[in-house]
Enzyme design. Sequence first.
Site, short mmCIF file in Angstrom:
data_model
loop_
_atom_site.label_atom_id
_atom_site.label_comp_id
_atom_site.label_asym_id
_atom_site.label_seq_id
_atom_site.Cartn_x
_atom_site.Cartn_y
_atom_site.Cartn_z
CD GLU A 1 -2.89 -1.36 2.26
OE1 GLU A 1 -2.79 -0.56 3.22
OE2 GLU A 1 -3.72 -2.29 2.25
CD GLU B 1 -4.93 -7.61 0.31
OE1 GLU B 1 -5.81 -7.04 0.99
OE2 GLU B 1 -3.72 -7.32 0.38
#
Length: 745
Positions: free
Chosen positions: A522, A623
């Site tokens: 991220e 994910e």
Amino acid sequence: MAISGSEECRVSDGGADENIIVNPEFDSGLDGWSGSGCKIELHDSLDDGKVLPVSGKYFVAATGRTDTWNGVMQDVTARLQRKMAYEVTATVRLSGANVSPCEVRATLAVQTADGRQQYIGVGKLQASDKDWAQLQGKFLLNSTVAKATIYIEGPQAGVDLLLDCLVVKHAQKAEPSPAPDFENLVYGANIIQNSNLDDGLNPWFPLGPCALAVGEGSPRVLPRMAQESLALDDEPLNGKHIHVTGRTQTWMGPAQIITDKLTLHATYQVSAWVRVAGNMNGAPQNINVALAVDSQWLNGGQVLARDERWYEIGGSFRVETKPASRVMVYVQGPDAGLDLMVAGFQVFPVDRKARAKHLRKLTDKVRKRDVVVKLTGADGGAVKKQGATEGDCGVEVRVRQTSNSFPLGACIMRTNMDNEDFVDFFTKHFNWAVFGNELKWYWTEPQRGQVSYADADDLLKLCCDNGMCVRGHCIFWEVDSMVQQWVKTLSTDDLSAAVKGRIDSLLTRYKGKFRHYDVNNEMLHGSFYQDKLGKDIRATMFKTASELDPDALLFVNDYNVEGMCDIRATPEAYIQQIIGLQEQGAPVGGVGLQGHVSNPVGPVIRSVLDRLAVLGLPLWFTELDVSAANEHVRADDLEVMLREAYAHPAVEGVMLWGFWELFMSRDDAHLVNAEGDINEAGRRLLQLKKEWLTHARGHADENGEFRFRGHHGAYTVDVITSTGKISQEFTVDKDDSPMVLDIKV
């Protein structure tokens, strides 16, 4: 929620719904209860009668609390059953001087039979000293336990925690959701009135004291994503747009009421051309389509305008819970003082069945290959006729695909290993795995120098024993809130050494074990390591990982990129970040799209994939989860994402971020309920997996050939002749040229 009474806290008469808590309303004083790091006291009232019990005659107060974990507890070891879902209801309140609202939690502390300690978060809420409130949650025990204790805890030190009653009982299974009624829905019909502005500004209105006018000179074709959804090529627009001036707040812009145009549970695509004008001072401008649904705000799409060009904005939304009394759609975002222009505004329900039909054609090109089963005689010549009809040689061929080679994986956690039902579903239906937490630095080294890979080792063994490939998630996590406290306190030199120690330890231990690594998770949303160690640290992490494990593919990984809903995570920003890393010598090997999506619309997803595909790197959904309270809608959302991924040539794998209820990061996202029942979303997954297996049968032609086009993967072929059956296994790999399989008969 505040309550004045609590039927929930009454003890059942027995059976499956019996409350397992002893003395739940304190009728027998403090029997069965104790304080966790503090004292507990029995009361029938407090504050001169202002605080009274709501269910029984008494309540308990946890006093003298010096830490957040101090509270009220009860041992429930002997009364819990493994693999049974329990629902918890606690009636709680705060007490003390000048108490501010704060979090109260229900936590189950478990010591497993093999000595592992687990803390299961059951539920939480913001409580106050004004009213009693009901904390609710659910939990499931995967393991056989040696000890289990439930705690009510959470407020800051010094605040008294009051408990009126506690119920823990077998959770009732939810009734299956009814399928939404879309019978009268007109797919593709724009619900925005006077979108082309032929009727002036009717029924548009300015949100706030700004001015609207009709302007000329906007694009004359629909935005590309709308064209693809509506199957329209170069649909003409009239060049008119809404021009908004006099904006003194960012939220000001054009608006329209669409309340009576919406159908509950339908997915609506948003599409428009937008532009800003004025002195931007070099600052990119966020433009957002927003919806006010009663008191709720929904994001219909965002785009970052860097100059005064026209930009396409795209997104989606859905109203799920109940028919709204008022829905307003509006366009907002640029800085005050800037003009805003909107053209070709479209909001329409998407036809997911039509999109699926289109994607099947793309899938046939991307995920299949022509195969020729060529039969030859013992002498190497063409097989001789065996009582054949005209046009064939009389030999029957039966082809059955046993597995698809496309990587389809799921997330697993160490606690899931103890539930054989979970493991059975996991190993039967997925061929890749990723660990939820067990490889993350905060898990393997929660305190400095206390390193343990035991959980990761256990999970890796399970996956390897079942022939599953594994992604390594993640080496580092760039978001500040995900960095353990001891790391944050390190000096620059000590942090640099700790980072080197972490990557050396992890990749040396597991060299060759993980096919992928998410190197620094991220990076579009966080910058902890870059802020502390400089702009080169990210590239250094990639280079070091490559040196330690050269066979692992190294990924960037981030969220919201695929949804067009986050200006920090636009496809362009992701591309710029990746190219920047590559220019610093970072061996970026793959692009991870987390895929925590809501209301997905195929053309919006594909537009993002197309943009990222220019990098020439494999794209993975790393994910993936979808969330919808109605399981039929959830199934449709999941199907949208899986079909878009499977039909796109740049996508090389999909990982689901869980599938089992109570072990997902999002509510209403599971495919299997806590006790193992497959819901509509789970059935849809299995239907797609079945669709993506090829079976063919027929007779070889007069040249001894049998042709079919099949999905990539493993196969078994049976050739039945007059003298018996010959069976052979083979694999169809990805290739543009036909595969020829020679079989002697």
